[in-house]
Scaffold this active site. Structure first.
Site, PDB file in Angstrom:
ATOM      1  N   TYR A  12       0.818  -1.219   0.000  1.00  0.00           N
ATOM      2  CA  TYR A  12       0.000   0.000   0.000  1.00  0.00           C
ATOM      3  C   TYR A  12       0.852   1.271   0.000  1.00  0.00           C
ATOM      4  O   TYR A  12       0.346   2.356  -0.267  1.00  0.00           O
ATOM      5  CB  TYR A  12      -0.925   0.020   1.222  1.00  0.00           C
ATOM      6  CG  TYR A  12      -2.194  -0.784   1.020  1.00  0.00           C
ATOM      7  CD1 TYR A  12      -2.144  -2.164   0.909  1.00  0.00           C
ATOM      8  CD2 TYR A  12      -3.436  -0.158   0.959  1.00  0.00           C
ATOM      9  CE1 TYR A  12      -3.306  -2.908   0.720  1.00  0.00           C
ATOM     10  CE2 TYR A  12      -4.599  -0.884   0.767  1.00  0.00           C
ATOM     11  CZ  TYR A  12      -4.525  -2.253   0.654  1.00  0.00           C
ATOM     12  OH  TYR A  12      -5.682  -2.981   0.463  1.00  0.00           O
ATOM     13  N   LYS A  45       3.419 -14.905   4.428  1.00  0.00           N
ATOM     14  CA  LYS A  45       3.718 -15.854   3.352  1.00  0.00           C
ATOM     15  C   LYS A  45       5.235 -15.970   3.325  1.00  0.00           C
ATOM     16  O   LYS A  45       5.907 -15.650   2.350  1.00  0.00           O
ATOM     17  CB  LYS A  45       3.140 -15.303   2.040  1.00  0.00           C
ATOM     18  CG  LYS A  45       3.272 -16.231   0.855  1.00  0.00           C
ATOM     19  CD  LYS A  45       2.269 -17.381   0.844  1.00  0.00           C
ATOM     20  CE  LYS A  45       2.544 -18.299  -0.319  1.00  0.00           C
ATOM     21  NZ  LYS A  45       1.717 -19.520  -0.305  1.00  0.00           N
ATOM     22  N   ASP A  89      -2.479 -18.278   2.698  1.00  0.00           N
ATOM     23  CA  ASP A  89      -3.392 -19.143   1.932  1.00  0.00           C
ATOM     24  C   ASP A  89      -4.045 -20.174   2.853  1.00  0.00           C
ATOM     25  O   ASP A  89      -5.254 -20.421   2.776  1.00  0.00           O
ATOM     26  CB  ASP A  89      -2.687 -19.793   0.726  1.00  0.00           C
ATOM     27  CG  ASP A  89      -1.318 -20.384   1.046  1.00  0.00           C
ATOM     28  OD1 ASP A  89      -0.826 -20.196   2.184  1.00  0.00           O
ATOM     29  OD2 ASP A  89      -0.739 -21.032   0.149  1.00  0.00           O
ATOM     30  N   ASP A 148      -6.088  -6.790   4.351  1.00  0.00           N
ATOM     31  CA  ASP A 148      -7.221  -6.303   3.559  1.00  0.00           C
ATOM     32  C   ASP A 148      -8.048  -7.474   3.064  1.00  0.00           C
ATOM     33  O   ASP A 148      -9.273  -7.519   3.237  1.00  0.00           O
ATOM     34  CB  ASP A 148      -6.699  -5.480   2.380  1.00  0.00           C
ATOM     35  CG  ASP A 148      -7.827  -5.062   1.448  1.00  0.00           C
ATOM     36  OD1 ASP A 148      -8.832  -4.529   1.968  1.00  0.00           O
ATOM     37  OD2 ASP A 148      -7.714  -5.287   0.227  1.00  0.00           O
ATOM     38  N   ASP A 201     -11.991  -9.166   4.529  1.00  0.00           N
ATOM     39  CA  ASP A 201     -13.233  -9.348   3.763  1.00  0.00           C
ATOM     40  C   ASP A 201     -13.733 -10.776   3.953  1.00  0.00           C
ATOM     41  O   ASP A 201     -14.930 -11.015   4.130  1.00  0.00           O
ATOM     42  CB  ASP A 201     -13.001  -9.079   2.264  1.00  0.00           C
ATOM     43  CG  ASP A 201     -13.332  -7.640   1.865  1.00  0.00           C
ATOM     44  OD1 ASP A 201     -13.314  -6.754   2.751  1.00  0.00           O
ATOM     45  OD2 ASP A 201     -13.603  -7.393   0.668  1.00  0.00           O
TER      46      ASP A 201
END
Ligand code: IPM
Ligand code: MN
Length: 326
Positions: A120, A170, A203, A227, A231
């Site tokens: 970002y 990750k 993941d 982010d 959701d």
């Protein structure tokens, strides 16, 4: 309690409607709000090109908090409002953690999203743009300080909960940023005696969010993973219509900002259809941060009791206002 001076950015689409219900509920709970309204967002940009004037940003520094609905409108090029308003606010006001709590059946957990760095940050650019050989890079900026302060916030938060913190990243592929995050996490964890820690690749965390969210208490993760994951968190815990967030400047060197996780939903704007609960719960997080913990708890309880209520935006708002008034 003194009156709180709150900047209101209703924004676009359903934003102004859900914010109106949030203010209604907070006032019904007896909280005094001195509101300062700002006409900003995609619609304002399309009208006169204004995104976020410097004077407005300076004025905000003197507020107690900012309460935001949603920004983004069809017809505005991608990034203009997101970067120019929302991200600029997060970066300039140093809102370095984004707190997103979720309630799955019989269980609740919180995602602490680093809010000022990662992909970002805006590092990158084009070379040879528009040619067949064009190159676009978008780097991920990770400072030790930025990762560490988000991680520390997560541990402090877990101290008042189940003392369990999971790092989501990750590290198997992002071997530079992941390594920095993992070392910062391990170093901070060593300061918190008796806490349990865990690590999930992002993941795998997506699977666990759906299949076994009970494993989580507090999750800390980087900006982009946070982010996406939040959701998903909304989707698996009653829908994004219930998902609240707090963009905090924990050092309190300026106002913090409170907004629902959802967007402006232009497809249902102006139809009195949007669930205002995410905005109302974000208002409760704001009150809690401002020291109004009793009113915040009452609003939160009313929202959870009505999480499955079907009704229009104003009906649900009225119902919550009545519930917190007595
Ligand atoms: C959010 C939103 C924003 C983000 C967008 C609108 C810039 O999706 O708050 O989650 O990506 O952070
Ligand atoms: Mn998002």
């Amino acid at each position: 309690m003194a009156k709180h001076r709150i900047g209101i950015v209703g924004g676009d689409g359903i934003g102004p409607d859900v914010v109106a219900e949030g203010l209604k509920v907070m006032e019904a709970a007896g909280v005094e709000i001195d509101r300062v309204d700002y006409d900003l967002g995609g619609a304002r940009y399309l009208r006169d090109g204004t995104v976020l004037p410097d004077e407005v940003l300076e004025e905000w520094r003197g507020l107690d908090a900012i309460y935001l609905g949603a920004v983004g409108a069809p017809g505005v090029p991608p990034g203009v409002i997101e970067r120019g308003l929302l991200l600029r606010m997060r970066f300039e006001l140093d809102l370095y953690v984004n707190i997103r709590p979720f309630r799955a059946p019989g269980h609740d957990f919180v995602v602490v999203r680093e809010n000022t760095e990662g992909t970002y940050a805006g590092e990158g650019g084009f070379l040879r743009k528009g040619t067949p050989h064009e190159i676009a890079t978008q780097g991920s900026v990770n400072t030790r300080m930025g990762a560490e302060r988000a991680i520390r916030y997560a541990f402090d938060l877990a101290a008042g909960r189940d003392e369990h913190v999971t790092l989501v990243h990750k590290t198997n592929v992002l071997t530079f940023s992941g390594d920095l995050w993992q070392r910062a996490f391990d170093d901070v964890a060593a300061e918190y005696d008796g806490f349990e820690t865990a690590y999930n690749h992002v993941d795998a965390a997506c699977i666990y969010f759906v299949e076994s969210p009970q494993r989580y208490d507090v999750i800390v993760t980087d900006n982009l993973f946070g982010d996406i994951l939040t959701d998903l968190g909304g989707a698996v815990s009653g829908g994004v219509g219930l998902a609240a967030s707090a963009n905090l400047n924990p050092a309190r060197t300026g106002p913090s900002m409170f907004e629902p996780v959802h967007g402006s939903a232009p497809d249902i704007a102006g139809q009195n259809k949007a669930n205002p609960i995410a905005a109302v719960l974000s208002g409760a997080m704001m009150l809690d941060f401002l020291g109004e913990s009793e009113a915040a708890a009452r609003i939160e309880a009313a929202c959870h009791a009505n999480a499955e209520t079907i009704g229009s935006t104003t009906e649900i708002g009225d119902l919550l206002a009545a519930a917190v008034a007595d």
